[in-house]
Design a protein around this motif. Structure first.
Motif, PDB file in Angstrom:
ATOM      1  N   VAL A  93       0.839  -1.206   0.000  1.00 26.41           N
ATOM      2  CA  VAL A  93       0.000   0.000   0.000  1.00 26.41           C
ATOM      3  C   VAL A  93       0.868   1.246   0.000  1.00 26.41           C
ATOM      4  CG1 VAL A  93      -1.626   1.360   1.379  1.00 26.41           C
ATOM      5  CG2 VAL A  93      -1.995  -1.096   1.077  1.00 26.41           C
ATOM      6  N   LEU A  94       1.900   1.257   0.860  1.00 29.92           N
ATOM      7  CA  LEU A  94       2.777   2.426   0.951  1.00 29.92           C
ATOM      8  C   LEU A  94       3.537   2.641  -0.350  1.00 29.92           C
ATOM      9  CD1 LEU A  94       4.079   4.680   2.640  1.00 29.92           C
ATOM     10  CD2 LEU A  94       5.754   2.994   3.426  1.00 29.92           C
ATOM     11  N   GLU A  95       4.072   1.563  -0.939  1.00 32.01           N
ATOM     12  CA  GLU A  95       4.848   1.690  -2.165  1.00 32.01           C
ATOM     13  C   GLU A  95       4.000   2.235  -3.304  1.00 32.01           C
ATOM     14  OE1 GLU A  95       7.675  -1.031  -5.129  1.00 32.01           O
ATOM     15  OE2 GLU A  95       6.663  -1.929  -3.407  1.00 32.01           O
ATOM     16  N   GLN A  96       2.774   1.742  -3.428  1.00 33.58           N
ATOM     17  CA  GLN A  96       1.904   2.218  -4.497  1.00 33.58           C
ATOM     18  C   GLN A  96       1.442   3.653  -4.258  1.00 33.58           C
ATOM     19  OE1 GLN A  96      -1.237  -0.690  -4.775  1.00 33.58           O
ATOM     20  NE2 GLN A  96       0.037  -2.171  -5.888  1.00 33.58           N
ATOM     21  N   ALA A  97       1.250   3.989  -2.980  1.00 36.84           N
ATOM     22  CA  ALA A  97       0.753   5.327  -2.657  1.00 36.84           C
ATOM     23  C   ALA A  97       1.808   6.400  -2.881  1.00 36.84           C
ATOM     24  CB  ALA A  97       0.270   5.369  -1.207  1.00 36.84           C
ATOM     25  N   VAL A  98       3.099   6.049  -2.726  1.00 35.01           N
ATOM     26  CA  VAL A  98       4.156   7.057  -2.898  1.00 35.01           C
ATOM     27  C   VAL A  98       4.675   7.092  -4.327  1.00 35.01           C
ATOM     28  CG1 VAL A  98       4.863   6.797  -0.500  1.00 35.01           C
ATOM     29  CG2 VAL A  98       6.036   5.473  -2.266  1.00 35.01           C
ATOM     30  N   ALA A  99       4.028   6.347  -5.230  1.00 39.46           N
ATOM     31  CA  ALA A  99       4.516   6.271  -6.608  1.00 39.46           C
ATOM     32  C   ALA A  99       4.261   7.551  -7.403  1.00 39.46           C
ATOM     33  CB  ALA A  99       3.865   5.090  -7.326  1.00 39.46           C
ATOM     34  N   GLY A 100       3.438   8.454  -6.870  1.00 39.21           N
ATOM     35  CA  GLY A 100       3.127   9.677  -7.597  1.00 39.21           C
ATOM     36  C   GLY A 100       4.292  10.644  -7.645  1.00 39.21           C
ATOM     37  N   ASP A 101       4.140  11.708  -8.445  1.00 36.38           N
ATOM     38  CA  ASP A 101       5.179  12.722  -8.597  1.00 36.38           C
ATOM     39  C   ASP A 101       4.960  13.840  -7.582  1.00 36.38           C
ATOM     40  OD1 ASP A 101       6.266  11.326 -10.738  1.00 36.38           O
ATOM     41  OD2 ASP A 101       4.907  12.314 -12.181  1.00 36.38           O
ATOM     42  N   GLY A 102       6.009  14.623  -7.394  1.00 36.98           N
ATOM     43  CA  GLY A 102       5.899  15.782  -6.537  1.00 36.98           C
ATOM     44  C   GLY A 102       6.468  15.533  -5.159  1.00 36.98           C
ATOM     45  N   PRO A 103       6.876  16.606  -4.468  1.00 36.80           N
ATOM     46  CA  PRO A 103       7.508  16.471  -3.152  1.00 36.80           C
ATOM     47  C   PRO A 103       6.564  15.942  -2.083  1.00 36.80           C
ATOM     48  CG  PRO A 103       7.069  18.781  -3.669  1.00 36.80           C
ATOM     49  CD  PRO A 103       6.784  18.011  -4.903  1.00 36.80           C
ATOM     50  N   GLY A 104       5.274  16.111  -2.312  1.00 36.95           N
ATOM     51  CA  GLY A 104       4.329  15.661  -1.301  1.00 36.95           C
ATOM     52  C   GLY A 104       3.883  14.229  -1.451  1.00 36.95           C
ATOM     53  N   ALA A 105       4.422  13.496  -2.445  1.00 36.66           N
ATOM     54  CA  ALA A 105       3.963  12.135  -2.722  1.00 36.66           C
ATOM     55  C   ALA A 105       4.278  11.191  -1.570  1.00 36.66           C
ATOM     56  CB  ALA A 105       4.592  11.622  -4.012  1.00 36.66           C
ATOM     57  N   VAL A 106       5.464  11.341  -0.970  1.00 36.14           N
ATOM     58  CA  VAL A 106       5.851  10.449   0.125  1.00 36.14           C
ATOM     59  C   VAL A 106       4.952  10.658   1.333  1.00 36.14           C
ATOM     60  CG1 VAL A 106       7.692   9.853   1.745  1.00 36.14           C
ATOM     61  CG2 VAL A 106       8.239  10.276  -0.658  1.00 36.14           C
ATOM     62  N   VAL A 107       4.717  11.918   1.682  1.00 34.66           N
ATOM     63  CA  VAL A 107       3.858  12.217   2.831  1.00 34.66           C
ATOM     64  C   VAL A 107       2.443  11.708   2.581  1.00 34.66           C
ATOM     65  CG1 VAL A 107       2.848  14.055   4.223  1.00 34.66           C
ATOM     66  CG2 VAL A 107       5.242  14.200   3.497  1.00 34.66           C
ATOM     67  N   ALA A 108       1.929  11.949   1.384  1.00 33.76           N
ATOM     68  CA  ALA A 108       0.581  11.476   1.054  1.00 33.76           C
ATOM     69  C   ALA A 108       0.515   9.952   1.083  1.00 33.76           C
ATOM     70  CB  ALA A 108       0.173  11.991  -0.333  1.00 33.76           C
ATOM     71  N   GLY A 109       1.584   9.302   0.668  1.00 27.71           N
ATOM     72  CA  GLY A 109       1.617   7.848   0.714  1.00 27.71           C
ATOM     73  C   GLY A 109       1.521   7.313   2.130  1.00 27.71           C
ATOM     74  N   PHE A 110       2.222   7.952   3.048  1.00 30.14           N
ATOM     75  CA  PHE A 110       2.131   7.533   4.456  1.00 30.14           C
ATOM     76  C   PHE A 110       0.731   7.778   5.002  1.00 30.14           C
ATOM     77  CE2 PHE A 110       6.767   7.434   4.446  1.00 30.14           C
ATOM     78  CZ  PHE A 110       7.019   6.366   5.289  1.00 30.14           C
ATOM     79  N   HIS A 111       0.087   8.867   4.578  1.00 30.53           N
ATOM     80  CA  HIS A 111      -1.288   9.127   5.013  1.00 30.53           C
ATOM     81  C   HIS A 111      -2.202   7.966   4.616  1.00 30.53           C
ATOM     82  CE1 HIS A 111      -0.630  13.785   5.142  1.00 30.53           C
ATOM     83  NE2 HIS A 111       0.041  13.129   6.057  1.00 30.53           N
ATOM     84  N   VAL A 112      -2.103   7.525   3.367  1.00 31.44           N
ATOM     85  CA  VAL A 112      -2.930   6.410   2.888  1.00 31.44           C
ATOM     86  C   VAL A 112      -2.648   5.141   3.686  1.00 31.44           C
ATOM     87  CG1 VAL A 112      -3.404   4.910   0.921  1.00 31.44           C
ATOM     88  CG2 VAL A 112      -3.139   7.378   0.560  1.00 31.44           C
ATOM     89  N   ALA A 113      -1.370   4.852   3.908  1.00 33.33           N
ATOM     90  CA  ALA A 113      -1.004   3.622   4.611  1.00 33.33           C
ATOM     91  C   ALA A 113      -1.513   3.637   6.049  1.00 33.33           C
ATOM     92  CB  ALA A 113       0.513   3.443   4.585  1.00 33.33           C
ATOM     93  N   PHE A 114      -1.438   4.779   6.710  1.00 32.43           N
ATOM     94  CA  PHE A 114      -1.932   4.855   8.091  1.00 32.43           C
ATOM     95  C   PHE A 114      -3.454   4.732   8.149  1.00 32.43           C
ATOM     96  CE2 PHE A 114       2.231   6.875   9.287  1.00 32.43           C
ATOM     97  CZ  PHE A 114       2.547   5.968  10.293  1.00 32.43           C
TER      98      PHE A 114
END
Length: 489
Positions: free
Chosen positions: A423-444
């Motif tokens: 879930v985390l890997e797929q969620a952070v696959a997007g572009d932009g500096p906020g992709a990693v943070v948004a990915g963690f939001h989805v995973a949590f």
């Protein structure tokens, strides 16, 4: 009340003594697991191998741990608890010393597998011996001692591991285990009760076909799940071992239902106490163990801290779990695991929600408070649910219940970790500096949802009526004879 009668309102001093002796050795297993988890990148650099290779230091250990667990029940019946415990502790000690002297990545992986075989025997044997000694009395209070290593590990392990990796050679990680192993062997040899089976009694036969089916099944499932965390569930390298493992486990279940003395008695799953707790422990792996993957990664990848600092930031969660243990144990003895586990999962879910809104600038002290609250919920979940699996069981059934719950916990934890990693890997696959943070939001958010789903399963756990009935039956039963002598407890 005579000196030989167990205390009805607390843990019998003899049971407490047994628990303390076993906990000393078990701490080596728990610390080893949590210490090594923060050192993989350092090991890869020091041994000049890719991370994909050094990952087998953890994967090989985990697979060996799972392979050894099913043997514990037969070994206890065949050789006696004291012998099996000291043998397993010696194997773990040898693996620890060998790991510290490893000359390359391959030798380190091999010694870690030996460690895993010893640890896989130790954990269910410890639980079985302590719960058998309790004889059905004060199970909740007794489980507080069984759960103690698991509560201390997340507090001290990352700190010790981070400090060693920062200031010393990686080899010292494995020497940390040695004092616990040596002290555990001395205490067990001197004070554990002699429970060697009667030489004139019939020796239990090893269920060879059960071993051939169950162990490869567990190993294949765990191998597939470990690869799924990095590669996803859709690749042949993940699907093949998962399919093979599930097929072996189904075949073992059919075999065990037909055999009078199977390696692991799956018929116990029909009992409400064992079936419900096994299901909840499996699903709890998604919300509890899966989130333990996310939290240190958030601190390191989003906030940019070191492994040692991330370990320090997670200490409040361990403290919360340690504190709630003092309340959850006595409450479980009085009202059962059902209500406590439901409240615990709700607390875990509520305390996970704030992490679905965090970023690199979130207040660290406020997050520490939420981690403390989350830890309180964790302590109110794991210990009562584990206690529930032994409600109303006969002495001979306790070992099988220990194996079933341990397997469910390990496979569920691996499954949950793999799912949230994907879930985390797929969620952070997007572009932009906020992709990693948004990915963690989805995973949590996913971790929160799994906690709420586990809450629904808790309704199946034994309630106050079942606990009172089991306690009355245990009080009416005659006390179990304990062999006396120099080594008696």
């Amino acid at each position: 009340m005579t000196a030989d009668t167990p205390a009805r309102d607390g843990v019998d001093p003899k049971v407490l003594k047994t628990a303390l002796i076993l906990v000393v050795g078990a701490l080596a297993v728990v610390f080893d697991t949590t210490i090594v988890s923060v050192a993989l990148h350092r090991l890869a650099t020091s041994l000049d191998v890719p991370v994909s290779t050094i990952q087998w230091v953890t994967t090989g250990y985990m697979l060996a741990l799972g392979a050894a667990v099913p043997l514990s029940t037969w070994a206890l019946t065949r050789f006696g608890g004291k012998r099996v415990w000291m043998f397993a502790l010696t194997v773990f000690l040898a693996g620890s010393v060998g790991s510290s002297l490893a000359w390359d990545a391959g030798s380190l992986i091999g010694w870690r597998v030996l460690q895993g075989l010893g640890g896989g025997l130790m954990l269910p044997v410890m639980t079985t011996l302590i719960m058998q000694a309790a004889g059905g009395h004060a199970l909740g209070r007794t489980m507080t001692w069984v759960a103690l290593p698991g509560l201390l590990g997340p507090i001290l392990g990352p700190l010790v591991g981070g400090a060693i990796i920062t200031d010393f050679s990686w080899r010292f990680m494995f020497w940390v285990n040695v004092p616990f192993c040596v002290a555990g062997l001395i205490l067990a040899g001197r004070y554990l009760a002699k429970d060697t089976p009667d030489a004139a009694a019939a020796r239990p036969r090893l269920d060879v076909w059960g071993l051939v089916l169950l162990v490869p099944g567990i190993v294949a499932v765990l191998l597939g799940l470990s690869d799924a965390g990095a590669a996803g569930f859709g690749r042949p390298g993940v699907l093949a071992p998962l399919a093979i493992g599930v097929a072996f486990l189904i075949a073992f279940t059919v075999h065990a239902l037909r055999r009078r003395d199977p390696l692991v008695d799956v018929r116990l799953l029909a009992a409400r106490s064992v079936g419900s707790s096994t299901a909840v422990l499996f699903l709890s792996g998604f919300s509890l163990f899966g989130a333990m993957l996310l939290l240190p990664l958030y601190y390191q990848e989003v906030r940019g801290v070191t492994a040692l600092t991330a370990g320090l930031m997670l200490v409040p969660q361990g403290i919360g779990a340690l504190l709630s243990r003092q309340i959850a144990g006595p409450l479980t003895d009085r009202i059962g695991a059902q209500s406590i586990a439901i409240v615990g999962f709700v607390v875990v879910a509520a305390a996970t929600v704030p992490f679905a809104f965090v970023d690199a600038t979130s207040d660290g002290w406020l997050l520490a408070l939420w981690l403390l609250i989350r830890g309180v919920g964790l302590g109110a979940v794991t210990m009562p649910v584990m206690t529930a699996s032994y409600v109303g069981l006969a002495r001979a059934e306790i070992g099988h219940a220990s194996v079933l719950t341990r397997i469910a916990q390990q496979v569920g934890g691996s499954f949950g970790t793999a799912v949230l990693a994907v879930v985390l890997e797929q969620a952070v696959a997007g572009d932009g500096p906020g992709a990693v943070v948004a990915g963690f939001h989805v995973a949590f958010w996913w971790a929160t949802g799994f906690s709420l789903l586990a809450t629904a399963l808790c309704v199946w756990l034994p309630g106050s009526k079942q606990v009172r009935a089991a306690a009355a039956a245990a009080s009416a039963a005659p006390p179990q004879p304990v062999k006396s002598g120099k080594s008696s407890v």
